[in-house]
Design a protein around this motif. Structure first.
Motif, short mmCIF file in Angstrom:
data_model
loop_
_atom_site.label_atom_id
_atom_site.label_comp_id
_atom_site.label_asym_id
_atom_site.label_seq_id
_atom_site.Cartn_x
_atom_site.Cartn_y
_atom_site.Cartn_z
N LEU A 86 34.99 -9.11 -5.05
CA LEU A 86 34.65 -8.13 -6.05
C LEU A 86 33.27 -8.40 -6.63
O LEU A 86 32.45 -7.49 -6.77
N ILE A 87 32.99 -9.64 -6.95
CA ILE A 87 31.69 -9.99 -7.52
C ILE A 87 30.56 -9.73 -6.54
O ILE A 87 29.50 -9.20 -6.90
N THR A 88 30.79 -10.07 -5.28
CA THR A 88 29.77 -9.83 -4.26
C THR A 88 29.46 -8.35 -4.13
O THR A 88 28.30 -7.94 -4.07
N LEU A 89 30.51 -7.53 -4.10
CA LEU A 89 30.33 -6.09 -3.99
C LEU A 89 29.68 -5.51 -5.25
O LEU A 89 28.81 -4.64 -5.17
N ALA A 90 30.12 -6.00 -6.40
CA ALA A 90 29.61 -5.45 -7.66
C ALA A 90 28.17 -5.85 -7.92
O ALA A 90 27.41 -5.07 -8.53
N ASP A 91 27.77 -7.01 -7.46
CA ASP A 91 26.42 -7.50 -7.75
C ASP A 91 25.35 -6.53 -7.27
O ASP A 91 24.38 -6.25 -8.00
N LYS A 92 25.51 -6.00 -6.08
CA LYS A 92 24.53 -5.06 -5.52
C LYS A 92 24.42 -3.82 -6.40
O LYS A 92 23.31 -3.36 -6.71
N GLU A 93 25.56 -3.26 -6.80
CA GLU A 93 25.57 -2.07 -7.62
C GLU A 93 25.00 -2.34 -9.02
O GLU A 93 24.27 -1.52 -9.59
N MET A 94 25.32 -3.50 -9.57
CA MET A 94 24.84 -3.86 -10.89
C MET A 94 23.33 -4.05 -10.90
O MET A 94 22.64 -3.65 -11.85
N ARG A 95 22.81 -4.62 -9.83
CA ARG A 95 21.36 -4.82 -9.75
C ARG A 95 20.62 -3.49 -9.66
O ARG A 95 19.53 -3.33 -10.21
N TYR A 96 21.23 -2.53 -8.97
CA TYR A 96 20.61 -1.21 -8.90
C TYR A 96 20.56 -0.57 -10.29
O TYR A 96 19.52 -0.03 -10.70
N ILE A 97 21.67 -0.63 -11.02
CA ILE A 97 21.70 -0.04 -12.36
C ILE A 97 20.72 -0.78 -13.27
O ILE A 97 20.04 -0.16 -14.11
N SER A 98 20.63 -2.09 -13.11
CA SER A 98 19.68 -2.88 -13.90
C SER A 98 18.25 -2.41 -13.66
O SER A 98 17.45 -2.29 -14.60
N GLN A 100 17.34 0.54 -12.85
CA GLN A 100 17.17 1.88 -13.41
C GLN A 100 17.12 1.88 -14.94
O GLN A 100 16.47 2.75 -15.54
N THR A 101 17.78 0.94 -15.57
CA THR A 101 17.92 0.97 -17.03
C THR A 101 17.31 -0.23 -17.75
O THR A 101 17.01 -0.14 -18.94
N ASN A 102 17.17 -1.36 -17.05
CA ASN A 102 16.71 -2.61 -17.65
C ASN A 102 17.67 -3.17 -18.70
O ASN A 102 17.32 -4.07 -19.45
N GLU A 103 18.89 -2.61 -18.74
CA GLU A 103 19.86 -3.05 -19.73
C GLU A 103 20.87 -4.04 -19.12
O GLU A 103 20.92 -4.24 -17.91
N ALA A 104 21.68 -4.66 -19.99
CA ALA A 104 22.65 -5.66 -19.56
C ALA A 104 23.84 -5.01 -18.87
O ALA A 104 24.33 -3.96 -19.32
N LEU A 105 24.29 -5.62 -17.80
CA LEU A 105 25.47 -5.16 -17.04
C LEU A 105 26.53 -6.26 -17.06
O LEU A 105 26.19 -7.43 -16.91
N HIS A 106 27.78 -5.84 -17.25
CA HIS A 106 28.89 -6.81 -17.24
C HIS A 106 30.02 -6.33 -16.35
O HIS A 106 30.32 -5.13 -16.31
N LYS A 120 27.63 -11.00 -14.65
CA LYS A 120 26.74 -10.28 -15.56
C LYS A 120 25.32 -10.30 -15.02
O LYS A 120 24.94 -11.16 -14.22
N ILE A 121 24.54 -9.33 -15.46
CA ILE A 121 23.11 -9.31 -15.23
C ILE A 121 22.46 -9.03 -16.58
O ILE A 121 22.78 -8.03 -17.24
N ASP A 122 21.59 -9.89 -17.01
CA ASP A 122 20.99 -9.77 -18.32
C ASP A 122 19.99 -8.62 -18.39
O ASP A 122 19.40 -8.22 -17.39
N SER A 123 19.79 -8.15 -19.61
CA SER A 123 18.77 -7.14 -19.86
C SER A 123 17.39 -7.73 -19.65
O SER A 123 17.17 -8.94 -19.81
N ASN A 124 16.44 -6.89 -19.31
CA ASN A 124 15.06 -7.34 -19.14
C ASN A 124 14.28 -7.29 -20.45
O ASN A 124 13.11 -7.68 -20.49
N TYR A 125 14.92 -6.81 -21.51
CA TYR A 125 14.27 -6.73 -22.81
C TYR A 125 14.49 -8.02 -23.60
O TYR A 125 15.45 -8.75 -23.36
#
Length: 261
Positions: A86-98, A100-106, A120-125
């Motif tokens: 699940l984490i492996t699959l989700a990581d790719k999708e989360m990085r794409y959203i990151s 596009q938005t630069n916001e935090a993903l969980h 999680k992927i941290d926000s770039n702000y």
């Protein structure tokens, strides 16, 4: 093995895993043979075996001095592998959203009567949500918690919340199960959930579900924003990103009926 300089708690852990390893190498084994193999007293070995039997990790043949492993360890391993996939699959999708938005993903899953963040992927702000993998948060005040509960029967929800105290983290936190059930009806209709400063003041989250091959919600994927950066006019865009990601992940897990808003 009993003459060890390790602290007692560490020594006990070593003994437990030694027993599990021995039982894994031999289908069934008696107390005497096991104690000799592990160089532990028979009384100590018996005490550990009985505790592990009570916990469901080993079984004892009726009226016999033979013990063997149950499938409980296999079940734990299978859950771990499921989360790794699940984490492996989700990581790719989360990085794409990151991107596009630069916001935090969980990415969060159900853990007893709470959610636990498993990726999680941290926000770039510089101004961003502070979180960590392994952190637990309530079901009733988080967007991920709401999507995890929304597809469940009310009896299940009542049971899982039976020992949960609804703490008012902010003025907007839901106060009781009745309020939560009313909101879950909306979550089911719109196929996403919100945390509008319910867990932390100044923080807003949106989450969408992820399904396994049986159509069960096994995780939630969220975007988190400080309220000063949240644009209400872009809500449908944010939800669309989450739904597309949830759909892609769910399909790769074997579920092909993902509902898009």
């Amino acid at each position: 093995m009993e003459k060890t300089t390790q602290p007692e708690s560490v020594s006990s852990v070593l003994k437990v895993f030694s027993i599990l390893q021995a039982l894994g190498e031999q289908k069934e084994i008696g107390v005497s043979e096991l104690s000799q193999r592990l160089m532990m007293s028979k009384a100590t070995t018996y005490r550990f075996l009985q505790t592990m039997k009570t916990l469901g990790y080993i079984t004892q043949e009726e009226e016999a001095d033979k013990y063997s492993l149950t499938l409980k360890l296999f079940e734990l391993g299978a859950k771990s592998l499921e989360y790794v996939d699940l984490i492996t699959l989700a990581d790719k999708e989360m990085r794409y959203i990151s991107e596009q938005t630069n916001e935090a993903l969980h990415l969060g899953a159900l853990d007893e009567n709470a959610i636990i963040y498993i990726h999680k992927i941290d926000s770039n702000y510089n101004l961003r949500m502070q979180s960590r993998i392994g952190r637990r948060n309530p079901l009733y005040s988080t967007a991920i918690g709401k999507v995890l509960l929304a597809q469940r029967e009310n009896d299940f929800i009542h049971q899982i919340l039976s020992d949960v105290k609804f703490i008012k983290h902010t003025d907007k936190t839901l106060e009781n199960e009745e309020q939560l059930l009313a909101e879950l009806t909306l979550v089911r209709e719109q196929h996403f959930a919100e945390d509008n400063e319910e867990q932390e003041p100044g923080l807003r989250c949106i989450a969408a579900p992820i399904y396994d091959r049986f159509g069960c919600v096994i995780a939630g994927l969220s975007i988190s924003f400080p309220t000063i950066r949240f644009d209400e006019k872009r809500m449908s865009y944010y939800v669309g990103l989450l739904h597309k990601a949830g759909k892609n992940i769910s399909e790769q897990l074997g579920y092909n009926n993902y509902q898009l808003k």
